[in-house]
Design a protein around this motif. Structure first.
Motif, mmCIF file in Angstrom:
data_model
loop_
_atom_site.group_PDB
_atom_site.id
_atom_site.type_symbol
_atom_site.label_atom_id
_atom_site.label_comp_id
_atom_site.label_asym_id
_atom_site.label_seq_id
_atom_site.Cartn_x
_atom_site.Cartn_y
_atom_site.Cartn_z
ATOM 1 N N ASN A 21 0.821 -1.209 0.000
ATOM 2 C CA ASN A 21 0.000 0.000 0.000
ATOM 3 C C ASN A 21 0.860 1.266 0.000
ATOM 4 O OD1 ASN A 21 -2.204 -1.773 0.208
ATOM 5 N ND2 ASN A 21 -2.152 -1.694 2.435
ATOM 6 N N THR A 22 1.683 1.400 -1.039
ATOM 7 C CA THR A 22 2.628 2.510 -1.140
ATOM 8 C C THR A 22 2.323 3.361 -2.372
ATOM 9 O OG1 THR A 22 4.351 1.147 -0.127
ATOM 10 C CG2 THR A 22 5.059 3.110 -1.309
ATOM 11 N N THR A 23 2.364 4.674 -2.201
ATOM 12 C CA THR A 23 2.202 5.604 -3.313
ATOM 13 C C THR A 23 3.425 6.502 -3.415
ATOM 14 O OG1 THR A 23 -0.210 5.631 -3.085
ATOM 15 C CG2 THR A 23 0.797 7.468 -4.264
ATOM 16 N N VAL A 24 3.964 6.629 -4.636
ATOM 17 C CA VAL A 24 5.063 7.559 -4.910
ATOM 18 C C VAL A 24 4.533 8.556 -5.922
ATOM 19 C CG1 VAL A 24 7.429 7.805 -5.709
ATOM 20 C CG2 VAL A 24 6.754 5.749 -4.455
ATOM 21 N N ASN A 25 4.330 9.793 -5.504
ATOM 22 C CA ASN A 25 3.595 10.790 -6.280
ATOM 23 C C ASN A 25 4.398 12.085 -6.376
ATOM 24 O OD1 ASN A 25 1.698 12.473 -7.466
ATOM 25 N ND2 ASN A 25 0.278 12.452 -5.746
ATOM 26 N N GLY A 26 4.652 12.534 -7.602
ATOM 27 C CA GLY A 26 5.240 13.850 -7.798
ATOM 28 C C GLY A 26 6.663 13.977 -7.293
ATOM 29 N N MET A 27 7.449 12.907 -7.372
ATOM 30 C CA MET A 27 8.849 12.974 -6.984
ATOM 31 C C MET A 27 9.734 13.275 -8.190
ATOM 32 S SD MET A 27 9.819 10.034 -4.187
ATOM 33 C CE MET A 27 11.537 10.586 -4.327
ATOM 34 N N ARG A 28 10.940 13.755 -7.913
ATOM 35 C CA ARG A 28 11.996 13.885 -8.926
ATOM 36 C C ARG A 28 13.087 12.877 -8.578
ATOM 37 N NH1 ARG A 28 12.364 18.271 -12.193
ATOM 38 N NH2 ARG A 28 14.652 18.156 -12.150
ATOM 39 N N HIS A 29 13.338 11.959 -9.507
ATOM 40 C CA HIS A 29 14.357 10.928 -9.318
ATOM 41 C C HIS A 29 15.520 11.265 -10.242
ATOM 42 C CE1 HIS A 29 11.270 8.354 -7.320
ATOM 43 N NE2 HIS A 29 10.469 8.978 -8.168
ATOM 44 N N THR A 30 16.453 12.068 -9.774
ATOM 45 C CA THR A 30 17.563 12.537 -10.601
ATOM 46 C C THR A 30 18.838 11.828 -10.151
ATOM 47 O OG1 THR A 30 17.719 14.482 -9.151
ATOM 48 C CG2 THR A 30 16.513 14.739 -11.209
ATOM 49 N N THR A 31 19.008 10.616 -10.681
ATOM 50 C CA THR A 31 20.139 9.772 -10.289
ATOM 51 C C THR A 31 21.069 9.513 -11.474
ATOM 52 O OG1 THR A 31 19.018 7.676 -10.799
ATOM 53 C CG2 THR A 31 18.609 8.640 -8.628
ATOM 54 N N TYR A 32 21.058 10.384 -12.463
ATOM 55 C CA TYR A 32 21.756 10.105 -13.718
ATOM 56 C C TYR A 32 23.257 9.915 -13.527
ATOM 57 C CZ TYR A 32 23.320 10.425 -18.522
ATOM 58 O OH TYR A 32 23.902 10.158 -19.729
ATOM 59 N N ASN A 33 23.878 10.606 -12.606
ATOM 60 C CA ASN A 33 25.323 10.494 -12.402
ATOM 61 C C ASN A 33 25.691 9.424 -11.373
ATOM 62 O OD1 ASN A 33 26.128 12.497 -14.235
ATOM 63 N ND2 ASN A 33 25.605 14.099 -12.763
ATOM 64 N N THR A 34 24.742 8.555 -11.043
ATOM 65 C CA THR A 34 24.958 7.541 -10.017
ATOM 66 C C THR A 34 25.140 6.170 -10.647
ATOM 67 O OG1 THR A 34 23.580 8.796 -8.480
ATOM 68 C CG2 THR A 34 23.976 6.482 -7.952
ATOM 69 N N ASN A 35 26.231 5.474 -10.314
ATOM 70 C CA ASN A 35 26.421 4.109 -10.786
ATOM 71 C C ASN A 35 25.363 3.207 -10.156
ATOM 72 O OD1 ASN A 35 27.795 1.901 -12.069
ATOM 73 N ND2 ASN A 35 28.621 1.370 -10.058
ATOM 74 N N ASN A 36 24.686 2.403 -10.983
ATOM 75 C CA ASN A 36 23.600 1.534 -10.525
ATOM 76 C C ASN A 36 22.489 2.340 -9.863
ATOM 77 O OD1 ASN A 36 22.460 -0.994 -10.464
ATOM 78 N ND2 ASN A 36 23.636 -1.738 -8.712
ATOM 79 N N GLY A 37 22.254 3.526 -10.390
ATOM 80 C CA GLY A 37 21.310 4.456 -9.774
ATOM 81 C C GLY A 37 19.886 4.284 -10.257
ATOM 82 N N ASP A 38 19.248 3.162 -9.914
ATOM 83 C CA ASP A 38 17.825 3.025 -10.201
ATOM 84 C C ASP A 38 17.058 4.178 -9.551
ATOM 85 O OD1 ASP A 38 18.613 0.659 -11.330
ATOM 86 O OD2 ASP A 38 17.374 -0.629 -10.083
ATOM 87 N N GLY A 39 16.009 4.627 -10.222
ATOM 88 C CA GLY A 39 15.203 5.680 -9.629
ATOM 89 C C GLY A 39 14.351 5.160 -8.488
ATOM 90 N N LEU A 40 13.563 4.104 -8.766
ATOM 91 C CA LEU A 40 12.625 3.560 -7.792
ATOM 92 C C LEU A 40 12.623 2.047 -7.929
ATOM 93 C CD1 LEU A 40 10.227 3.797 -5.776
ATOM 94 C CD2 LEU A 40 8.754 4.191 -7.768
ATOM 95 N N GLU A 41 12.775 1.337 -6.820
ATOM 96 C CA GLU A 41 12.787 -0.126 -6.873
ATOM 97 C C GLU A 41 11.796 -0.707 -5.874
ATOM 98 O OE1 GLU A 41 15.694 -4.020 -6.596
ATOM 99 O OE2 GLU A 41 16.334 -2.163 -7.535
ATOM 100 N N PHE A 42 11.007 -1.677 -6.370
ATOM 101 C CA PHE A 42 10.112 -2.448 -5.521
ATOM 102 C C PHE A 42 10.711 -3.841 -5.331
ATOM 103 C CE2 PHE A 42 7.206 0.651 -7.403
ATOM 104 C CZ PHE A 42 6.439 1.043 -6.312
ATOM 105 N N GLY A 43 10.790 -4.301 -4.089
ATOM 106 C CA GLY A 43 11.264 -5.646 -3.810
ATOM 107 C C GLY A 43 10.357 -6.336 -2.809
#
Length: 278
Positions: A21-43
């Motif tokens: 029951n998780t909501t991710v709304n209106g975020m900025r995921h700016t990980t472009y300069n990050t090695n293995n930088g997934d924006g959002l991960e569900f596990g």
């Protein structure tokens, strides 16, 4: 989670593990300069919504994982997630699955998203022949994709990864995947990538080897009302019992035949496709 920015973290930006029951709304995921930088991960997470986000990532933008091998298969699946109204720029996969798929990733709806300069698949599903589980019951629709760096769609069981010590299990698989009402424009430009090399097929499906059984297959895929412009031919290996309806290639690199299947791809149907399958 709403209205915050994950800017160049040390690893993945946001990870939601063993939750519900998780909501991710209106975020900025700016990980472009990050090695293995997934924006959002569900596990191992169920019941989620991802909406109104901006992604500019150094790896997959929205990724799903579900454990590795024999013991990972005893864990929680990642399931029942709705992804809509997001802008996805750069990164590897737009909506990505794996390579850890043992307990299944299932029942995912991705719709009304825009993808620009995504590098390795707007829908990217990857696993191995000993990982177990896989991905099933996906609907990817009403999406515009342009200036793709490589393939638009990737479903592979031949994913290369470093050994991690998990106990091997049965082969993973992907099934019951539907792509509907999607436009893909490779833009035919070196800055985009797809349409400048034959090594970057617009649809890349590789079932891969099955342990002791020759070649595994993937099945139950549907591509419906999908339009391709300025792209490379497909590369489809081991796809069975799937349907292509209303799929149109307006322009293909070097005017090549876009349909490329191997001998293990059987039982597939084609209606109202252009050009026709020969």
């Amino acid at each position: 989670m709403k209205g915050i920015t994950a800017d160049n973290p040390a690893f993945h930006g946001v990870m939601i593990l063993d939750g519900q029951n998780t909501t991710v709304n209106g975020m900025r995921h700016t990980t472009y300069n990050t090695n293995n930088g997934d924006g959002l991960e569900f596990g191992g997470t169920s019941n989620g919504m991802v909406l109104n986000n901006f992604f500019d990532t150094g790896d997959d933008q929205v990724n799903f994982a579900a454990g590795q091998g024999k013991y990972g298969a005893q864990g929680r699946p990642s399931e029942d997630v709705w992804i809509f109204n997001n802008y996805m720029r750069m990164g590897h996969g737009g909506v990505a699955v794996g390579s850890n798929t043992a307990a299944w990733v299932q029942r995912v709806l991705a719709e009304d998203n825009v993808m620009y300069k995504v590098e390795t698949g707007g829908l990217r599903m990857k696993s191995t022949s000993d990982m177990a589980g896989g991905g099933r019951d996906f609907l990817f629709r009403d999406t515009a994709m342009a200036c793709m760096g490589s393939s638009a769609f990737i479903m592979t069981l031949s994913y290369n990864q470093s050994p991690s010590g998990y106990v091997a299990a049965d082969s993973a698989t992907f099934k019951n995947v539907k792509v509907k009402n999607v436009s893909v424009d490779g833009n035919n430009s070196p800055t985009c990538g797809m349409a400048v090399s034959d090594s970057k097929p617009v649809i890349d499906i590789q079932a891969g080897p099955a342990l002791g059984e020759g070649t595994a297959t993937l099945s139950g895929f549907t591509f419906q009302d999908v339009v391709f412009r300025n792209v490379n031919p497909t590369n489809i290996k081991g796809l069975t019992d799937s349907a292509f309806h209303g799929v149109t290639f307006h322009s293909v690199r070097n005017n090549a035949n876009p349909w490329r299947f191997d001998g293990y791809s059987t039982g597939n149907t084609f209606t109202n496709v252009s050009p026709p399958v020969k």
